[in-house]
Write a protein that holds these residues in place. Structure first.
Motif, PDB file in Angstrom:
ATOM      1  N   GLU A 210       0.847  -1.184   0.000  1.00  0.00           N
ATOM      2  CA  GLU A 210       0.000   0.000   0.000  1.00  0.00           C
ATOM      3  C   GLU A 210       0.884   1.236   0.000  1.00  0.00           C
ATOM      4  N   ARG A 334      -0.600  -7.063  -0.276  1.00  0.00           N
ATOM      5  CA  ARG A 334      -1.033  -6.514  -1.557  1.00  0.00           C
ATOM      6  C   ARG A 334      -0.131  -6.980  -2.703  1.00  0.00           C
ATOM      7  N   SER A 337      -2.819  -3.364  -6.300  1.00  0.00           N
ATOM      8  CA  SER A 337      -3.863  -2.605  -5.613  1.00  0.00           C
ATOM      9  C   SER A 337      -4.019  -1.229  -6.242  1.00  0.00           C
ATOM     10  N   SER A 339      -5.567   1.821  -5.035  1.00  0.00           N
ATOM     11  CA  SER A 339      -6.138   2.262  -3.767  1.00  0.00           C
ATOM     12  C   SER A 339      -5.497   3.553  -3.283  1.00  0.00           C
ATOM     13  N   THR A 342      -5.254   1.813   3.256  1.00  0.00           N
ATOM     14  CA  THR A 342      -5.665   0.457   3.632  1.00  0.00           C
ATOM     15  C   THR A 342      -7.170   0.288   3.738  1.00  0.00           C
ATOM     16  N   ARG A 345     -10.264   1.815  -1.590  1.00  0.00           N
ATOM     17  CA  ARG A 345      -9.680   1.186  -2.768  1.00  0.00           C
ATOM     18  C   ARG A 345     -10.709   1.119  -3.880  1.00  0.00           C
ATOM     19  N   THR A 348      -8.358  -4.548  -5.102  1.00  0.00           N
ATOM     20  CA  THR A 348      -7.114  -5.052  -4.508  1.00  0.00           C
ATOM     21  C   THR A 348      -7.035  -6.552  -4.732  1.00  0.00           C
ATOM     22  N   GLY A 350      -4.771  -9.623  -3.422  1.00  0.00           N
ATOM     23  CA  GLY A 350      -3.835  -9.858  -2.334  1.00  0.00           C
ATOM     24  C   GLY A 350      -3.690 -11.315  -1.971  1.00  0.00           C
ATOM     25  N   ARG A 359     -10.756  -7.891  -3.926  1.00  0.00           N
ATOM     26  CA  ARG A 359     -11.760  -6.946  -3.444  1.00  0.00           C
ATOM     27  C   ARG A 359     -12.070  -5.960  -4.562  1.00  0.00           C
TER      28      ARG A 359
END
Length: 541
Positions: A210, A334, A337, A339, A342, A345, A348, A350, A359
């Motif tokens: 991130e 990650r 990502s 985003s 954290t 976003r 993501t 991961g 996500r």
């Protein structure tokens, strides 16, 4: 002197304007609004009997001093107190009537607060109970001390409704309203149902971490590719052999391909270049960039074009060839990502142990995209390179691991009513459950109201049969249309909730017609009394 006295007596016998004969309608509407405002979205969950007492003690707290919330609770119960006072008029003394309104208001509030114990996300509070009771008392005091011109104005407005309802017309109007609203929701769904309209173009694209360095991933990445449409399942094998650019055509957005001479990746398409972040120099081994806590990659500028293209098409495909350095990485760590931090976003990809998670931000999943996630179990069973392919077609997220379709699938399609309300209330578009319940309210309560008014002149037996059968039948119509046209599941809970809302609206319709009939009779009595008083006056007076 006697004739004058007689005239005065006859003039005093003329009925004076009443005080809002629609108090029963006002009271029913107030109760309905209170129940809807406090119990939406009606997603009750049973408590474990062994833990009921402990959960009651933990949740029935005084809460915080939320002045805006307290004011909202006072206003919510104000119409209830007003209607209750008017309904009890001429029956009890003022003080007894005021106490009765307070007891009824606190009782209704207590029922709502106790039911909120079974609603996830709702907090039962004694302060809410007190605020609701105060609101009911203030409404009663306003009805007690309110200025007479206000009541005359309200009665004049209500008098206009007298004779306005025609059963056949109202019955047709109820059906027309239901089908019209359902049709509008369906027609607007191609616009309102776009799941990626909440993506933020100011976010940067990161590989291996991130932006704040708190979700480091230890591993290797050979290439990352993007397209703004979901590829067909038949094209998965060509993507693995030739790359996404050979398959996606004009939908190809770009890629990052790593080589020893280009450790930050060879950029193609509309993607912004990457820059190295961390305490070490970038390292490339066997055409794969090595990522860790000491170094990761981030775009030098926001990936605005990538985001806007995905928002426009409401689809995307992500292809990544990577390998983890170890399997004890969580967070998730990650890999790729798009985003801000954290908790905010667009998407993501991961690693969580030996699993891979995806996500995707939509109104349904929220800004952190954690409400619903795609989990690929044992995707990283070893430390060998893995080709991950993710697609989102605007409704479903699908994934392939080394060309093999995963059984895991994520359905992110939103129902038409909730989708439209999330676009209308764009400031807070993620309260999908509340929007879904509110859309049912808008769809079914007016339908029930018109249906109840149309059948108010019938016998009780016919009304019960027609409203019961009609409520269930009318609740089925929009749900079946949604299931057939939008491939949404047909849920029994939504059918019953729609039927209950139609019945609630029908009850209000019954009461409203009854109050209108009382108002019509009152007008006739006034007219007859006025004629009688004038005929009793001596000639030449």
């Amino acid at each position: 002197m006697s004739p004058d006295r007689g005239n005065v007596r006859n003039m005093d016998a003329t009925p004076q304007p009443g005080r809002l004969p629609l108090e029963r309608t006002l009271l029913c509407c107030a109760i309905l609004i209170i129940l809807l405002a406090t119990l939406l979205p009606f997603s009750f969950q049973p408590y474990d009997p062994a833990q009921t007492v402990r959960q009651f003690e933990s949740r029935f707290s005084m809460g915080g001093w939320d002045w805006l919330g307290l004011l909202a609770n006072v206003i919510l119960f104000f119409p209830f107190g007003f209607g209750a006072w008017m309904g009890l008029r001429d029956r009890y003394r003022h003080r007894v009537r005021l106490a009765a309104v307070g007891v009824l208001g606190s009782g209704l509030s207590a029922v709502c607060e106790l039911l909120q114990l079974f609603l996830p996300g709702r907090l039962t509070s004694l302060l809410d109970l007190v605020a609701n009771t105060v609101g009911a008392l203030l409404g009663a005091l306003c009805a007690w001390w309110g200025p007479r011109p206000v009541f005359d104005w309200l009665e004049a407005r209500a008098r206009r409704l007298v004779g306005a309802w025609v059963p056949t017309t109202l019955l047709r109007l109820s059906l027309t309203y239901l089908f019209a609203v359902s049709s509008v929701l369906m027609l607007l769904y191609p616009w309102s149902g776009r799941s990626t309209w909440t993506w933020d173009p100011s976010y940067s694209l990161m590989l291996g971490n991130e932006a704040d360095g708190s979700r480091a991933w230890y591993g290797r990445i050979w290439r990352v590719e993007f397209a703004d449409r979901a590829i067909d399942p038949k094209q998965v094998e060509p993507v693995i052999r030739q790359g996404l650019a050979a398959v996606a055509g004009p939908a190809f957005l770009g890629s990052y391909v790593f080589a020893p001479e280009i450790p930050t990746g060879q950029v193609s398409g509309v993607l912004p270049p990457l820059r190295w972040r961390g305490t070490t120099s970038p390292r490339v081994h066997e055409s794969a960039v090595l990522l860790s806590q000491e170094g990761w990659l981030q775009t030098a500028e926001p990936a605005a074009v990538l985001t806007e293209r995905v928002r426009r098409t409401n689809q995307f495909t992500l292809a990544v060839l990577c390998a983890p350095e170890r399997l004890d990485q969580f967070g998730p760590a990650r890999i790729v990502s798009l985003s801000l931090n954290t908790v905010e976003r667009n998407f993501t990809l991961g690693q969580f142990g030996s699993h891979v998670t995806l996500r995707v931000r939509t109104p349904l999943t929220g800004p952190n995209a954690t409400v619903s996630e795609l989990h690929l179990r044992e995707a990283f069973a070893t430390l060998q390179p893995v080709h991950l392919l993710m697609t989102f077609d605007g409704a479903r997220v699908r994934a392939w691991v080394n060309g093999v379709r995963s059984d895991a699938e994520l359905n992110l399609r939103i129902r038409p009513g909730a989708a439209l309300l999330s676009r209308v209330f764009f400031v807070s578009p993620y309260r999908i459950r509340e929007f879904d319940a509110l859309s049912l309210l808008i769809l079914f309560v007016p339908t029930g109201l018109l249906l109840g008014m149309a059948t108010a002149a019938w016998s009780w037996a016919r009304r019960v049969v027609v409203l019961g059968v009609g409520a269930l039948g009318l609740a089925v119509v929009p749900e079946v249309l949604t299931a057939l046209l939008l491939e949404q599941p047909l849920l029994a809970g939504r059918l019953w909730l729609g039927a209950v809302l139609i019945v609630a609206g029908g009850v209000v319709g019954f009461v409203l017609v009854g109050d209108l009939a009382r108002l019509r009779n009152l007008e006739q009595e006034r007219a007859l009394a006025l004629v009688s008083s004038r005929s009793a006056e001596p000639e030449g007076y």
